[in-house]
Design an enzyme around this catalytic site. Structure first.
Site, PDB file in Angstrom:
ATOM      1  N   HIS A  65       0.823  -1.203   0.000  1.00 40.38           N
ATOM      2  CA  HIS A  65       0.000   0.000   0.000  1.00 40.38           C
ATOM      3  C   HIS A  65       0.870   1.273   0.000  1.00 40.38           C
ATOM      4  O   HIS A  65       0.575   2.253  -0.690  1.00 40.38           O
ATOM      5  CB  HIS A  65      -0.918  -0.026   1.231  1.00 40.38           C
ATOM      6  CG  HIS A  65      -1.717   1.216   1.428  1.00 40.38           C
ATOM      7  ND1 HIS A  65      -1.377   2.178   2.352  1.00 40.38           N
ATOM      8  CD2 HIS A  65      -2.833   1.668   0.800  1.00 40.38           C
ATOM      9  CE1 HIS A  65      -2.259   3.163   2.288  1.00 40.38           C
ATOM     10  NE2 HIS A  65      -3.153   2.873   1.373  1.00 40.38           N
ATOM     11  N   GLU A  68       2.137   1.777  -3.425  1.00 39.87           N
ATOM     12  CA  GLU A  68       1.075   2.335  -4.269  1.00 39.87           C
ATOM     13  C   GLU A  68       1.038   3.861  -4.135  1.00 39.87           C
ATOM     14  O   GLU A  68       0.989   4.585  -5.121  1.00 39.87           O
ATOM     15  CB  GLU A  68      -0.283   1.738  -3.857  1.00 39.87           C
ATOM     16  CG  GLU A  68      -1.483   2.382  -4.515  1.00 39.87           C
ATOM     17  CD  GLU A  68      -2.650   2.569  -3.552  1.00 39.87           C
ATOM     18  OE1 GLU A  68      -3.033   1.606  -2.865  1.00 39.87           O
ATOM     19  OE2 GLU A  68      -3.177   3.690  -3.488  1.00 39.87           O
ATOM     20  N   HIS A  69       1.087   4.352  -2.889  1.00 39.57           N
ATOM     21  CA  HIS A  69       1.053   5.804  -2.687  1.00 39.57           C
ATOM     22  C   HIS A  69       2.238   6.491  -3.369  1.00 39.57           C
ATOM     23  O   HIS A  69       2.097   7.573  -3.921  1.00 39.57           O
ATOM     24  CB  HIS A  69       1.104   6.114  -1.179  1.00 39.57           C
ATOM     25  CG  HIS A  69      -0.247   6.208  -0.549  1.00 39.57           C
ATOM     26  ND1 HIS A  69      -0.686   7.337   0.096  1.00 39.57           N
ATOM     27  CD2 HIS A  69      -1.262   5.313  -0.474  1.00 39.57           C
ATOM     28  CE1 HIS A  69      -1.904   7.130   0.558  1.00 39.57           C
ATOM     29  NE2 HIS A  69      -2.275   5.901   0.228  1.00 39.57           N
ATOM     30  N   GLU A 140      -4.472   7.988   7.184  1.00 43.19           N
ATOM     31  CA  GLU A 140      -5.355   7.004   6.558  1.00 43.19           C
ATOM     32  C   GLU A 140      -5.546   5.804   7.489  1.00 43.19           C
ATOM     33  O   GLU A 140      -6.654   5.293   7.641  1.00 43.19           O
ATOM     34  CB  GLU A 140      -4.768   6.563   5.216  1.00 43.19           C
ATOM     35  CG  GLU A 140      -5.725   5.710   4.402  1.00 43.19           C
ATOM     36  CD  GLU A 140      -5.165   5.338   3.021  1.00 43.19           C
ATOM     37  OE1 GLU A 140      -4.214   5.995   2.566  1.00 43.19           O
ATOM     38  OE2 GLU A 140      -5.687   4.386   2.430  1.00 43.19           O
TER      39      GLU A 140
END
Lengths: 425, 426
Positions: A65, A68-69, A140
């Site tokens: 993740h 991905e960012h 997040e």
């Protein structure tokens, strides 16, 4: 590109594999304004431990993740901005099994597709930029911590599994992401973002040959390896713990009860997932006597759901929702599962449920997004969506009944609950 | 495509059809249009749920769901939508197009028939709605009202609306209150239902591959029994001005802070230019190319999420952000700073062009989804235009920077609302 025609559904699938191993699927939708592209790596939240040259490499939870960012950073600035400036709506997500980068647009598709393929293939991280992202991802993670629906599912997976990485949050924890730096990101990009480990799916108002030409032009990296991953020990089908309770400020308690489903590789996996879903529908779906009885008794409401949640090399059969007496609901489900038999009544209900599932598959054909996501996921493991109609057709009531009886046998169940502080609503 | 055929098929019953062969499924919706108000909100919020429990021919959920399974998994969902201060209550159905089922089944007619029966012919005892159904849906409604707190970001926006518009219908929670919901019984709800059915405009929408004539015939068949009296108007009050900016802070056991800021769009609402409003929203905060997203989130990392939304019917804009409580001052300051930049005309050609493209392609892409077209055309009914998504997209592509600045200048800050954890400093 190879053309596969599905006459009954009036759909055409174009597929090809480049010499370097990149798989491509294109599903043109006539009459649509939208052009949609989805570029995915077989690399998700569960892929934390993998074998390179005979040695196991450990990476922190949340790494896929985090990567991905950071993929949107390019030497020229932000790929996100470049796409939006050219009229595209870009996005990306990380699931348990894959990381997907996507955009939709109505104009400028070819330029946008080049931008997408380029940035996902270009790792460009600095310690400074990686550091800056930590705050955003931290927010997040904290936002996710405030989400009771997510917490209740995590609780169930943690109760069921002792070692499977699906126990971890896809975004990781504040502690685990603290151990991620530019070096870790470069390593994981190199290992998992190679053509043989990726798939490109496009749908909407798109030309198949154009997609293949642009992919061949942009994706020139050599075929890489498909690394073996570790998804934990096969620790049997019984839950690790039977109960997981957490307090959160919720107005109404939430629960999720379920069991582990045994994994089988390949096409059989899709068949088993569908069979289990049909079994759940038969046992406790909205048209079942059990659902009506529990709803009428006020035990469940419209938030009640049941079905199969799948992830790499595993799946959980789950029933859940907002509910004040989850113990009673679980007991009734288990009792009904035990009593379920494929009698005449069940068989005719089962035939109706198969019709309903075919209608559901048809519904997915109107969504370029869903078509692309499901093709990407099933490309790596299972049966392609347009072929699932035939799979459904061939499933019998007996096997669905016997599977769901196993899945909701009392000894295999675990229960996760989210309750208000003090335990009262 | 995406042109609309509108027709009044019965008194106060309007059918809107989008005829297209690009979908393999059809969508049909039926909405009774009501004014949002504190007395009726809870009754309206549960009405469709009660009706969804059973009609004379399909008296319980089991028989309804079995019928829908038979119709290839057609769905008929109880739906409530808000358009300004109007509540639309009814059903939305989604179903396979006969052509792809490969058998000679008339799914459209069957689904419309089920929808019509659920709306017009509920299970009754002694002329009253089934008291068990009413009582269990009342419990469900109360649960939904209590559960609103589970989604902190949405909860913060709801609280802002309640506080900022305390003396307007807009401040009414569409679900109503626990107090009002608790007083509902089957006698009162039956009376309400009869009144609503007789006096509300009924908006019907279809999108799919059936010719409008076939849809109209199916509608006339399914809705023939609708009782019709004088229809009651639904209007939305627009307030141009507000007083001094108010600030409200509330506490809850949450990890993250949730900020919601309410604005009035001001004088431009005398003659609203919807295309320009959309582009303004995309420039300021309602898109990934917006100033808020690019500055408050991306450049300054002041929050995980930030966005603005404009209610063009009510003339209200709401900015909502998930922030760390310690960033409250910095985040609010920067949000206002970005609005000031819009007011001063500090909008680059690139920002403007990106916003126009964003609005235009969102509209065009929306035309690829039946459910988006459903809400799009219902909203056009409310503002009385027949502008297609394509026409609106073309207008958005021509919006000037001056027009965007004019809107920003007209915007007034009404209230700042902040929800944060107990431990955070003021």
């Amino acid at each position: 590109m190879r053309e596969i025609r599905y006459e009954k559904l009036d759909e055409t699938l174009w597929r090809s594999e480049l010499d370097n191993g990149l798989s491509i699927y294109v599903l043109p939708k006539k009459g649509f304004n939208k052009k949609y592209a989805f570029f995915a790596a077989d690399y998700g939240g569960c892929d934390m431990r993998f074998r390179v040259d005979g040695k196991w490499v450990e990476t922190p939870a949340g790494i896929a993740h985090y990567l991905e960012h950071k993929m949107f950073d390019m030497p020229y600035g932000s790929a996100m901005n470049r796409l939006t400036e050219n009229g595209a709506s870009p996005n990306a997500f990380t699931s348990h099994g894959i990381t997907g980068y996507l955009f939709s647009c109505t104009d400028g598709f070819e330029t946008n597709l080049r931008t997408l393929l380029e940035y996902v293939s270009t790792p460009y991280f600095t310690e400074e930029s990686v550091e800056k992202e930590r705050g955003i991802i931290g927010q997040e993670i904290r936002m996710g911590e405030d989400n009771p629906s997510r917490a209740v599912m995590t609780g169930l997976l943690r109760a069921l599994y002792r070692t499977h990485p699906v126990r971890e949050q896809i975004a990781g924890t504040l502690d685990s992401i603290a151990r991620i730096d530019a070096g870790t990101l470069y390593t994981c990009h190199e290992k998992f973002y190679n053509p043989a480990n990726m798939v490109l799916c496009c749908s909407g108002d798109v030309e198949p040959q154009t997609v293949e030409d642009i992919a061949a032009e942009m994706i020139t990296a050599p075929r890489g390896e498909r690394y073996v991953r570790d998804y934990g020990e096969t620790d049997g089908l019984l839950p690790d713990r039977i109960k997981e309770i957490r307090e959160m400020p919720v107005g109404i308690p939430l629960f999720a009860a379920g069991s582990k489903m045994e994994y089988v590789p390949g096409r059989e996996w899709t068949r088993r997932l569908i069979t289990a879903q049909l079994g759940c529908d038969l046992l406790m779906g909205a048209s079942s006597p059990l659902y009506a009885e529990m709803y009428a008794a006020g035990l469940i409401n419209g938030s009640f759901y049941s079905g199969i949640m799948d992830f790499p090399e595993g799946a959980a059969a789950v029933a859940g929702g907002m509910c004040a007496q989850p113990g009673e609901v679980m007991a009734r489900i288990c009792t009904a599962a035990e009593a379920l038999e494929p009698g005449q009544n069940e068989r005719s209900r089962f035939d109706r449920l198969k019709k309903a599932m075919m209608g559901g598959l048809l519904a997915g054909l109107d969504s370029p997004e869903e078509l692309c996501h499901s093709h990407a996921e099933r490309h790596f493991d299972g049966v392609l969506p347009l072929e699932q109609m035939d799979v459904v057709e061939g499933i019998g009531a007996e096997e669905a009944v016997s599977l769901v009886k196993e899945l909701f046998a009392a000894e295999r169940m675990a229960m996760s609950e989210i309750v208000p502080p003090g335990g009262e609503a | 495509m995406s042109g609309i055929e509108r027709k009044t098929v019965l008194p106060g019953v309007n059918l809107s059809c989008v005829y297209t062969d690009k979908f393999k499924n059809g969508l049909f919706s039926a909405y009774l249009m009501r004014s949002l108000n504190a007395d009726d909100a809870s009754k309206n919020a549960m009405l469709a749920d009660v009706l969804r429990r059973g009609c004379t021919s399909l008296p319980d959920m089991e028989t309804i769901e079995a019928r829908l399974d038979e119709l290839y998994g057609a769905s008929v969902s109880a739906v409530m939508r808000q358009i300004g201060e109007t509540t639309a209550v009814g059903f939305s159905s989604f179903f396979a197009d006969d052509r792809y089922i490969g058998r000679s089944e008339k799914i459209l007619e069957s689904v419309l028939s089920v929808t019509g029966q659920l709306l017009l012919d509920p299970v009754t005892r002694g002329g009253m709605l089934n008291s068990e159904y009413v009582s269990s849906e009342k419990d469900n409604l109360c649960d939904r009202i209590r559960a609103a707190v589970n989604d902190k970001r949405r909860y913060a926006v709801t609280r802002l609306r309640e506080l900022m518009c305390a003396d307007e219908s807009y401040g009414v929670n569409p679900l109503g209150s626990l107090e009002k919901a608790d007083k509902i019984n089957h006698v009162g709800l039956t009376r309400h239902y009869r009144h609503v059915l007789e006096h509300s405009p009924l908006e019907l929408f279809y999108c799919g591959g059936a010719e409008p004539e076939r849809v109209e015939a199916a509608v006339l068949d399914a809705f023939a029994a609708v009782p019709r009296g004088d229809t009651e108007r639904c209007d939305t009050e627009v307030r141009i001005d507000c007083g001094q900016t108010r600030t409200v802070k509330e506490k809850m056991d949450v990890a993250q802070g949730n900020l919601a800021i309410g604005f009035r769009l001001g004088e431009i609402m005398y003659n609203p230019d919807y295309a320009a409003l959309s582009v303004f929203s995309a420039v300021f905060g309602g898109s990934p190319v917006s100033k808020l997203f690019l500055n408050v989130r991306e450049r300054m990392s002041l929050c995980y999420s930030v966005g603005s939304s404009v209610d063009r019917h009510k003339g209200v804009m709401i900015v909502s952000a998930g922030i760390s409580p310690s960033k409250y001052d910095a985040a609010t300051e920067e949000i206002f700073n970005q609005l000031d930049k819009c007011r001063r005309g500090e909008i680059t050609e690139e920002e403007l062009e990106a916003a126009r493209k964003y609005v235009a392609s969102s509209l065009r892409e929306g035309a690829d989804e039946a459910s988006v077209l459903d809400s799009y055309w219902l909203a056009r009914r409310m503002d009385g235009t027949d502008c297609t998504p394509e026409e609106l997209a073309a207008l958005a592509e021509c919006v000037s920077a001056e027009k965007v600045t004019e809107i920003a200048e007209s915007v007034k800050t009404d209230m700042i609302y902040f929800l944060s954890g107990e431990e955070s400093a003021e």
